[in-house]
Scaffold this active site. Sequence first.
Site, PDB file in Angstrom:
ATOM      1  N   ASP A  82       5.205   3.173  -4.749  1.00 37.23           N
ATOM      2  CA  ASP A  82       4.486   3.697  -5.864  1.00 37.23           C
ATOM      3  C   ASP A  82       3.036   3.732  -5.994  1.00 37.23           C
ATOM      4  OD1 ASP A  82       4.707   1.010  -6.296  1.00 37.23           O
ATOM      5  OD2 ASP A  82       5.886   1.161  -8.136  1.00 37.23           O
ATOM      6  N   ASP A 166       5.532 -12.289  -2.232  1.00 39.71           N
ATOM      7  CA  ASP A 166       4.401 -11.748  -1.484  1.00 39.71           C
ATOM      8  C   ASP A 166       3.032 -12.908  -1.583  1.00 39.71           C
ATOM      9  OD1 ASP A 166       3.954 -11.754  -4.278  1.00 39.71           O
ATOM     10  OD2 ASP A 166       3.126  -9.753  -4.210  1.00 39.71           O
TER      11      ASP A 166
END
Length: 386
Positions: A82, A166
């Site tokens: 996105d 992450d």
Amino acid sequence: MPYLVECLKSVEAQTIEPGRIEVIAVDDGSTDGTGEYLEEFAARAPMPVTVIRQENSGGPSGPRNVGLGKAGGRYVFFLDADDRLGPEALERMVAMADEHGTDVVLGRVEGINRTPPKSMWGKTLGRTDVFSSNIKFTLSAQKLFRRALLDRHGMRFDESLWTGEDALFTMEAYLRADGVSVLADYTCYYLVGREDGKHVTKTGGYTLRFDSARALMNLIAEMVPAGSRRDALMVRPFLVTLLPQFGPRYLKDSEEVRRDKFALAKPLTDAHWTPGVARRLKVHERLRLHLVATGRPDLLVDVVEFVRAKRQAAAVLERRRTRVYLVYPHFRSRAAGIPDSLYLAEDREARAFEGYREASANSFVRRALRKIRRTLRPGDFGTAAA
């Protein structure tokens, strides 16, 4: 979809030669036509594209690991579906890594309907590290990583974490890297806020945040010896991951959830909350985490309500105006018994108050004057008779 369309357009628009790009797209069990669109893109794209379609894994770690296992280039970049790249992003980041021999490159990030971290983009840095800059406050996966670094240490995303995977991966890369570059003068990455607000980082219960904080704190403790360098890095999970659980949302929590949050925080604060971490925080941040660490939910609510109201704490200046104490709730309350040191503002926060004098600067001046006096001979400032 439909964000993927713009994402892939930004890949096609890259100024680096198409022959130098390899796209590995992992369709993680989508049901909105993503897989079919990826196949169409692969058929017409000017660069080689591999499309992998699999059952939904439940999070981003699995698909990223699959893609990483297929990667053959010197560098890898993790692009979320996105978001999108600036046209010169890959060309500039690869050039930066090649010029400076660094293992990780951070390209400037701008938000579209989202607010990205900002403190690390003040200056382009050819070569730095996680201790000499603010890069610890951007631990998203959207960086350029030298693949040899990842392969050498067998680095992969932790598939047991729903959020914060992450941060764990990127912090490890920072710590293992032979140098990090910061490209601050060109927007390489556009972080796009979805209109439906459905981002993985915003979903899931509070327990997932504690899992994320625990994993990152343990990694830092394993890789960095105890001391000021470890404390500097521990600021990140305490401030960004743990503290928000004891912010305004805490006032809406049930008593059961509040008790659970304190129970989840206890092993983290017992193991990793130190004076060195505390002094690197603002007073209200340090005070809240101290109350969590010492198990004082009865006092925490008052402090959180004060912070939520965005009230400016009054300042008490003492010791010839070289110390600034901020009057948050329970300051010098005998019943509360909180040490004054928790309310003592460090220089960077104290400078905002009129009349504050930095003790270190004053001490330097006094030492300089004493040194001058010692070097002067008697009579140097004698008077002359007319």
